[in-house]
Scaffold this motif. Sequence first.
Motif, short mmCIF file in Angstrom:
data_model
loop_
_atom_site.label_atom_id
_atom_site.label_comp_id
_atom_site.label_asym_id
_atom_site.label_seq_id
_atom_site.Cartn_x
_atom_site.Cartn_y
_atom_site.Cartn_z
N THR A 100 0.83 -1.20 0.00
CA THR A 100 0.00 0.00 0.00
C THR A 100 0.86 1.25 0.00
N LYS A 103 3.82 1.57 -1.31
CA LYS A 103 4.39 1.72 -2.66
C LYS A 103 3.37 2.32 -3.61
N SER A 104 2.15 1.81 -3.59
CA SER A 104 1.16 2.30 -4.54
C SER A 104 0.75 3.74 -4.22
N ARG A 105 0.64 4.08 -2.94
CA ARG A 105 0.26 5.46 -2.58
C ARG A 105 1.36 6.44 -2.96
N SER A 108 3.51 6.09 -5.35
CA SER A 108 3.51 6.17 -6.80
C SER A 108 2.42 7.12 -7.30
N ARG A 109 1.22 6.96 -6.79
CA ARG A 109 0.11 7.82 -7.22
C ARG A 109 0.34 9.26 -6.77
N GLU A 136 0.11 2.55 -15.21
CA GLU A 136 0.10 2.76 -13.76
C GLU A 136 1.10 1.82 -13.08
N GLN A 137 1.16 0.60 -13.61
CA GLN A 137 2.08 -0.37 -13.04
C GLN A 137 3.53 0.05 -13.31
N GLU A 166 4.52 2.65 -10.86
CA GLU A 166 4.78 2.08 -9.54
C GLU A 166 6.16 1.41 -9.53
#
Lengths: 197, 264
Positions: free
Chosen positions: A162, A164-166, A168-169, B9-10, B13
């Motif tokens: 979570t 990592k994804s936050r 990134s966004r 998106e991937q 990331e």
Amino acid sequence: MDELALIREAQRGSVESFNSLVLHYQISVYNLAYRLIGEPDSAADAAQEAFISAYGHLSDFRGGSFRAWLMRIATNACYDEMRRRKRRPALSLDDPDSPMMEQLVHPGESPEALLQRSALNQAIQECLDALPDDQRLVSVLCDVQGYDYQEISQIARVSLGTVKSRISRARQRLRDCLQGAGELLPESYRLKHRDEG
Amino acid sequence: MTSGIPPTEQDFELLSAYLDGELAATARAELESRLAAEPALRATFGEMQRTVAVLKAAPRVTPPRNFTLDPAKYRRAAPWWARYRAIQFVGALGTLASIIIIAVGLLSFNVASSSLKNSAAPASAAQGGIVAALATATQNPNTLDKAQSAPLVPALINATTTPAASTTPAQAADEAALANDSTSGFASTVVPTSFPPFSDTASECDEHVRACDVRRWRSKRSVRPNPIAVAAVLTCRRNRPAGAFSHSDWYRVDAISFRVIKEL
């Protein structure tokens, strides 16, 4: 500073030992609060509440990263402050008496350098303010304060995936926001659009 | 060969984790290959690097004041047991003493068990001689008079091995009383600590103890304590499991075979 010894003394009731810890961590805690809340007065209130709460819950600390434990408490205090108070509009940078300007001043710094840093600060803070709360938290912890993913996971109480994804966004949004800030950013920090080459 | 496909998106990331050094080795190698081959991906990674650089350049804001707590307002008393180091020290000493006592008790019990087991085999030859000598004496232990029992005691003494390390106060009192019991004619004897081998099982030991309870024998003046039976009682008492004997009946025991002859 022997942090473990200070913590033990503080757990036994020594306010002086706890205040040594406060002096060591207060800049980090205040900066986290300021970047999350966006207002210096509310950030100071949240930071104070965080340290009062930390002192009252010292017996709950049973080892591990004291910094992560403290930042977790500070995060909760910030969320409480954001819920409790109405956010005030950002103060004008043209006001020489504004508290924010005083907090940015470095000794011996020229007025031009101060203005440049103030402009950078304002642009960054406006872009951070535009993020959702959860993305702002991980972005501040990672990119502004330099915590690693493991500590961020402990502070935010979410899994590494979570985190990592936050992050990134958040970076995607911040990239778009800072590109839009354009002239507000000092020239050396301006992000060019891709079509500008 | 370049790819015109915009990063997904991937991809973003992956790039984000790669920038922070959080990619596993395999994934990192794969992404680096793609960065070398895909300009769009490379451009996106460049933008991400500059974005993070701007954020890292964010000015560090000086707090408007110190956030230290007022000791007069927030000082709290430590728990009473933590206030005085002496109390803590005594508590620690008590714990240490308890551990030492338990350890000594366990060691003593183990030594007693092993010494008695070891004494059975070496003493068997001498004790076999004692049994043979007894076989030439009367078969009825009740008529074993002083003249006949006295020579047996030194023989028993010679067959002793290392005394058991631990005895209960009651056993110690019995042994001391036996050693000084003038009515039995054993005033000058040393109570033997080893004995003719017999089973260590609780049931057989119980039988012997029931038959040869020293204190009760001594209370019955008409009957002289059998020295072999006395030693059997003492040995059994040291070895029997806790709680194996709690009984009060009387038996007469054959001095040679230790079989119960009659219930009194």
